[in-house]
Design an enzyme around this catalytic site. Sequence first.
Site, short mmCIF file in Angstrom:
data_model
loop_
_atom_site.label_atom_id
_atom_site.label_comp_id
_atom_site.label_asym_id
_atom_site.label_seq_id
_atom_site.Cartn_x
_atom_site.Cartn_y
_atom_site.Cartn_z
N HIS A 1 -18.15 -1.26 -10.09
CA HIS A 1 -17.23 -0.51 -10.96
C HIS A 1 -16.25 -1.45 -11.65
O HIS A 1 -15.92 -2.52 -11.13
CB HIS A 1 -16.48 0.55 -10.15
CG HIS A 1 -15.68 0.01 -9.02
ND1 HIS A 1 -16.24 -0.33 -7.80
CD2 HIS A 1 -14.37 -0.29 -8.89
CE1 HIS A 1 -15.32 -0.79 -7.00
NE2 HIS A 1 -14.15 -0.77 -7.64
N CYS B 1 -5.17 5.25 -7.60
CA CYS B 1 -6.40 4.86 -6.91
C CYS B 1 -6.18 4.97 -5.40
O CYS B 1 -5.30 4.31 -4.85
CB CYS B 1 -6.77 3.43 -7.31
SG CYS B 1 -8.24 2.84 -6.47
N HIS C 1 -17.71 -3.29 -3.40
CA HIS C 1 -17.24 -3.53 -2.05
C HIS C 1 -17.51 -2.33 -1.16
O HIS C 1 -17.92 -1.26 -1.63
CB HIS C 1 -15.76 -3.91 -2.06
CG HIS C 1 -14.92 -3.03 -2.95
ND1 HIS C 1 -14.86 -1.67 -2.78
CD2 HIS C 1 -14.14 -3.32 -4.01
CE1 HIS C 1 -14.06 -1.16 -3.70
NE2 HIS C 1 -13.62 -2.13 -4.47
N HIS D 1 -13.41 4.68 -3.56
CA HIS D 1 -12.19 4.93 -4.32
C HIS D 1 -12.14 6.39 -4.79
O HIS D 1 -13.15 6.93 -5.23
CB HIS D 1 -12.15 4.09 -5.62
CG HIS D 1 -11.87 2.65 -5.45
ND1 HIS D 1 -10.79 2.17 -4.75
CD2 HIS D 1 -12.50 1.55 -5.93
CE1 HIS D 1 -10.79 0.85 -4.81
NE2 HIS D 1 -11.82 0.44 -5.51
#
Lengths: 123, 123
Positions: free
Chosen positions: B103, B117, B65, B69
Amino acid sequence: MGVIHKFCGENRNFRWEGVSVKEYPNDRSKQVTKQEMVGLQDGAKNFAMRYFEVAPGGYTSLDEHQHDHGVMILRGKGRVLLGEQSYEIGFGDAIYIFPHERHQFVNTGDEPLGFLCVIPPKE
Amino acid sequence: MGVIHKFCGENRNFRWEGVSVKEYPNDRSKQVTKQEMVGLQDGAKNFAMRYFEVAPGGYTSLDEHQHDHGVMILRGKGRVLLGEQSYEIGFGDAIYIFPHERHQFVNTGDEPLGFLCVIPPKE
């Protein structure tokens, strides 16, 4: 591809491969270190993740600035000043510090007080 | 003033006061939970800090996306897929996942794999 900084802490040191340990620039007490695990040097433009460690008896500088903080305590215990109030903190506690909110971390324990601290990109 | 979500984990549960435990929306396996410790609900507009926990044998969805992160592993062990490569991960490892990088986190151990996260504000 992404970047992994492996944790290589031994003897209860918190260290990461490829991450240097720096004195915290605003700290005149020499009791605070800073390691940046995710930041511009990794290509991260939207936030940075840093680890701060405060020696027993030490404290961070009394700060008040535009950028906000997201914090999680990873080791030790202490107190955090938020505005005019001080609160006990320990492992796992999650703290959000607003923009322009006065704040300071104080180590009140016998071992290092270590915490993760997230910031947005600085203007 | 700022917001503190006290860690209230007991029996090796990772829980925070005032933070609800949610199923991770993209997870069809029911093996992933999400807790948001810092986010819009706290007034944080510049980033969010979440804690994900993957049960033994579980894995997060294969994601790709726009947002990036910043991750730190807090408990357990596993593997992370970054692009086409998979890497072992364990306590303290810090990971930066680029925008649009594929990922996935996989728990390869006997206890929960838990990680912090960070994400920037979602558009």
